[in-house]
Design an enzyme around this catalytic site. Structure first.
Site, short mmCIF file in Angstrom:
data_model
loop_
_atom_site.label_atom_id
_atom_site.label_comp_id
_atom_site.label_asym_id
_atom_site.label_seq_id
_atom_site.Cartn_x
_atom_site.Cartn_y
_atom_site.Cartn_z
N ARG A 160 3.37 -7.96 -15.34
CA ARG A 160 2.83 -7.72 -14.01
C ARG A 160 3.40 -6.47 -13.34
O ARG A 160 3.44 -6.36 -12.13
CB ARG A 160 3.06 -8.93 -13.08
CG ARG A 160 2.48 -10.24 -13.56
CD ARG A 160 0.95 -10.21 -13.66
NE ARG A 160 0.46 -11.53 -14.03
CZ ARG A 160 0.31 -11.94 -15.30
NH1 ARG A 160 0.62 -11.11 -16.29
NH2 ARG A 160 -0.13 -13.14 -15.58
N SER A 234 -3.18 -16.96 -8.50
CA SER A 234 -1.76 -17.28 -8.70
C SER A 234 -0.92 -16.44 -7.74
O SER A 234 -0.91 -15.21 -7.83
CB SER A 234 -1.35 -17.02 -10.14
OG SER A 234 -2.09 -17.83 -11.02
N GLU A 330 3.43 -12.55 -6.81
CA GLU A 330 2.62 -11.62 -7.59
C GLU A 330 1.71 -10.86 -6.65
O GLU A 330 1.32 -9.72 -6.92
CB GLU A 330 1.80 -12.42 -8.62
CG GLU A 330 0.90 -11.58 -9.50
CD GLU A 330 0.20 -12.41 -10.56
OE1 GLU A 330 -0.86 -11.98 -11.02
OE2 GLU A 330 0.71 -13.48 -10.93
#
Length: 336
Positions: A160, A234, A330
């Site tokens: 990520r 998410s 995230e």
């Protein structure tokens, strides 16, 4: 190119936060992107580079300029390479690949957002990451208007992460991404519950289309539709911990899920830890944790960015208290 002042960002973020910006600019070509950056004045700053808004939490009105790519195209360069405009919808790219017998992207089906963001966020799911496919990123340098072409290795991709999120943050407008796929189909079925979902359908050797549809069904079953319930998918990254920390927790929690990264590191699902803290299906004001997937935070209607922040910080605190692990969003927040 279009410019609008005091522009509502409600339709540009999947969390459904009703925030505004002072100026909104959309560019539809490399040349327009160059024109935009060369015309920026001091009063136009700060800048927010916005994709589909599926990985963004707006914590208030943006007192600056929002830049958005309207560059939306897909073209097959050769047998294995596909180039997409940064504003092209990611899942449309996956669909294009599967329907043209180009393989490798099927596990990334139905991830929201645009192709430009894939090169920033290194999106991933079910054992595949965008970095596995990205060959080259084309971008316009904001300070000069110069066009750059970055090879995969230059972008420093990891879980990520990329240089576009850190040292290159707010320095480039991504205009297109070139992906390298494969003509050889080698399905990845061992991550998550893919095999179980296929078995339920009586499928042992799925085609790429069947695998794409199965993953789409899995994601739809556990993720809310942002058109109905505001969310950014998410919310937290799954933490990667030292083997010693994993061993300590595994001794306390026999059925703790985990994924081996290497000999010294394990990944522990953040959603599992959040659920163990009792947050699944719980609410805090107008914000809540989705009752089917604890990794997803939701806007129950009328939530502000501050409401979501209060919820996620409370969850962070509880996970740290129970497991001794820090979990990090995230999702990007803005204004910072």
């Amino acid at each position: 190119m279009k410019t609008e002042f005091n522009y509502s960002l409600l339709k540009h973020n999947t969390f459904g936060i009703d925030a505004k910006c002072q100026r909104f600019v959309e560019y539809n070509s490399v040349e327009e992107a160059q024109e935009v950056v060369r015309s920026l004045k001091d009063e136009d700053y700060p800048l927010l580079i916005l994709g589909g808004g599926s990985n963004l939490l707006l914590t208030g009105d943006y007192k600056g300029t929002v830049l958005h790519s309207g560059i939306s195209f897909v073209e097959q360069i050769d047998e294995e390479r596909v180039r997409c405009g940064s504003g092209y919808v990611w899942d449309d790219f996956v669909d294009y690949c599967v329907s043209h017998n180009l393989y490798g992207a099927e596990n990334l089906s139905i991830i929201p957002g645009e192709c430009g963001a894939s090169a920033v966020q290194n999106i991933g799911a079910y054992g595949v990451e965008a970095k596995d496919l990205i060959e080259e990123v084309e971008a316009v340098e904001i300070s000069t208007g110069k066009v750059h072409h970055f090879k995969n290795a230059e972008c420093a991709y990891s879980y990520r992460q990329s240089k576009f999120k850190h040292e290159w943050r707010d320095k480039f407008l991504i205009t297109s991404v070139t992906y390298r796929l494969s003509k050889t189909y080698q399905p990845k079925l061992d991550y998550g519950n893919i095999r179980a979902a296929l078995a339920e359908q009586g499928i042992e050797h799925p085609t790429a289309a069947e695998l794409r549809q199965t993953i789409t069904n899995i994601r739809n079953a556990k993720l809310p539709d942002p058109k109905v319930t505001g969310n950014a998918g998410s919310f937290f990254m799954n933490p990667i911990v030292p083997k010693a920390k994993y061993d300590e927790l595994a001794a306390r929690y026999e059925r703790m899920p985990h994924y081996t990264i290497d000999a010294e590191h394990e990944k522990i699902p953040a959603g599992w830890m959040i659920e163990q803290c009792g947050w699944k299906g719980k609410t805090l004001g107008r914000a809540g944790v989705y009752d089917k997937q604890a990794l997803v935070l939701v806007n129950l209607g009328g939530a502000t960015g501050a409401d979501i922040v209060r919820l996620y910080k409370t969850i962070q605190h509880d996970v740290k208290e129970k497991f001794g692990i820090e979990i990090h969003p995230e999702v990007n927040t803005s204004p910072n």
